[in-house]
Write a protein that holds these residues in place. Structure first.
Motif, mmCIF file in Angstrom:
data_model
loop_
_atom_site.group_PDB
_atom_site.id
_atom_site.type_symbol
_atom_site.label_atom_id
_atom_site.label_comp_id
_atom_site.label_asym_id
_atom_site.label_seq_id
_atom_site.Cartn_x
_atom_site.Cartn_y
_atom_site.Cartn_z
ATOM 1 N N TYR A 1 4.867 7.653 2.769
ATOM 2 C CA TYR A 1 4.964 6.202 2.925
ATOM 3 C C TYR A 1 4.373 5.784 4.275
ATOM 4 O O TYR A 1 3.674 4.784 4.372
ATOM 5 N N LEU A 2 4.632 6.566 5.300
ATOM 6 C CA LEU A 2 4.057 6.298 6.622
ATOM 7 C C LEU A 2 2.532 6.422 6.580
ATOM 8 O O LEU A 2 1.820 5.559 7.088
ATOM 9 N N VAL A 3 2.042 7.482 5.956
ATOM 10 C CA VAL A 3 0.603 7.706 5.857
ATOM 11 C C VAL A 3 -0.053 6.585 5.052
ATOM 12 O O VAL A 3 -0.998 5.932 5.503
ATOM 13 N N ASP A 4 0.448 6.355 3.838
ATOM 14 C CA ASP A 4 -0.161 5.380 2.943
ATOM 15 C C ASP A 4 0.056 3.941 3.410
ATOM 16 O O ASP A 4 -0.791 3.083 3.192
ATOM 17 N N GLY B 1 -8.038 -0.470 -3.253
ATOM 18 C CA GLY B 1 -7.454 -0.817 -1.955
ATOM 19 C C GLY B 1 -8.191 -1.941 -1.256
ATOM 20 O O GLY B 1 -7.580 -2.853 -0.703
ATOM 21 N N ARG B 2 -9.512 -1.894 -1.288
ATOM 22 C CA ARG B 2 -10.304 -2.962 -0.653
ATOM 23 C C ARG B 2 -10.086 -4.284 -1.376
ATOM 24 O O ARG B 2 -9.928 -5.325 -0.737
ATOM 25 N N GLY C 1 2.703 6.229 -5.615
ATOM 26 C CA GLY C 1 2.516 6.425 -7.047
ATOM 27 C C GLY C 1 1.226 7.169 -7.331
ATOM 28 O O GLY C 1 1.160 8.057 -8.187
ATOM 29 N N ARG C 2 0.173 6.815 -6.589
ATOM 30 C CA ARG C 2 -1.104 7.506 -6.723
ATOM 31 C C ARG C 2 -0.954 8.968 -6.328
ATOM 32 O O ARG C 2 -1.506 9.855 -6.964
ATOM 33 N N ASP C 3 -0.150 9.229 -5.309
ATOM 34 C CA ASP C 3 0.040 10.597 -4.843
ATOM 35 C C ASP C 3 0.707 11.451 -5.922
ATOM 36 O O ASP C 3 0.308 12.592 -6.146
ATOM 37 N N VAL C 4 1.696 10.892 -6.606
ATOM 38 C CA VAL C 4 2.351 11.625 -7.695
ATOM 39 C C VAL C 4 1.342 11.902 -8.806
ATOM 40 O O VAL C 4 1.270 13.012 -9.349
ATOM 41 N N PHE D 1 0.832 -1.205 0.000
ATOM 42 C CA PHE D 1 0.000 0.000 0.000
ATOM 43 C C PHE D 1 0.866 1.254 0.000
ATOM 44 O O PHE D 1 0.542 2.230 -0.668
ATOM 45 N N GLY D 2 1.938 1.240 0.763
ATOM 46 C CA GLY D 2 2.819 2.406 0.819
ATOM 47 C C GLY D 2 3.383 2.755 -0.541
ATOM 48 O O GLY D 2 3.336 3.913 -0.981
ATOM 49 N N ILE D 3 3.893 1.771 -1.248
ATOM 50 C CA ILE D 3 4.501 2.008 -2.560
ATOM 51 C C ILE D 3 3.443 2.382 -3.598
ATOM 52 O O ILE D 3 3.605 3.352 -4.345
#
Length: 155
Positions: free
Chosen positions: A56-59, A144-145, A27-30, A21-23
């Protein structure tokens, strides 16, 4: 589901979900930053974007809440559409809380007010309410789900 079974399932493959999820979400954030700059008419032809390592911590914390929310939705017999709305509220709440936490430490990993139209901004810059961004969050929630279920079943 009894409590012991809940925690057994909760722990199942959690170690794998956090980095995935972090990685993926970085990518989604960018990508979302690019969309926000397009909406704000502030993108240049190079479309170079950055993502804060703090994200990364948040995601990476997403898997910690997906399964408990899924169990709550199932237990309360909440419809798929309402479940989606609950996840959207949860994600926006988490984004706001993380933003407030980082800003209290004088860390500014994101501020949507930098390059987006004022009518869609929040007062803090932690959130952005443009319809295109809401749609992308819905897509993130659906993926995500599904990803959380897949990681639990396949691995």
């Amino acid at each position: 589901m009894e409590l012991k079974a809940f925690f057994t399932e909760y722990d199942k493959k959690l170690w794998m979900g956090i980095p995935v999820f972090g990685i993926l979400d970085m990518g989604r954030d960018v990508s979302m930053t690019t969309v926000q700059q397009i909406i704000g008419e502030q993108i240049d032809r190079n479309a170079i974007q950055t993502a804060s390592t703090w994200m990364y911590l948040v995601d990476g914390s997403i898997p910690l809440v997906v399964f408990p929310m899924e169990m709550l939705i199932k237990k309360l017999h909440i419809s798929k559409l309402m479940g989606l709305v609950l996840f959207l509220v949860l994600f926006y709440t988490a984004k706001y809380r993380w933003g407030a936490f980082f800003h209290s430490l004088d860390i500014h990993p994101w501020n949507y007010n930098w390059f987006t139209p004022e009518q869609y901004n929040s007062t803090t810059g932690y959130l952005f309410f443009h319809p295109d961004i809401l749609h992308s969050w819905v897509l993130v929630i659906v993926i995500g789900r599904a990803l959380d279920r897949m990681l639990r079943l396949k691995f």
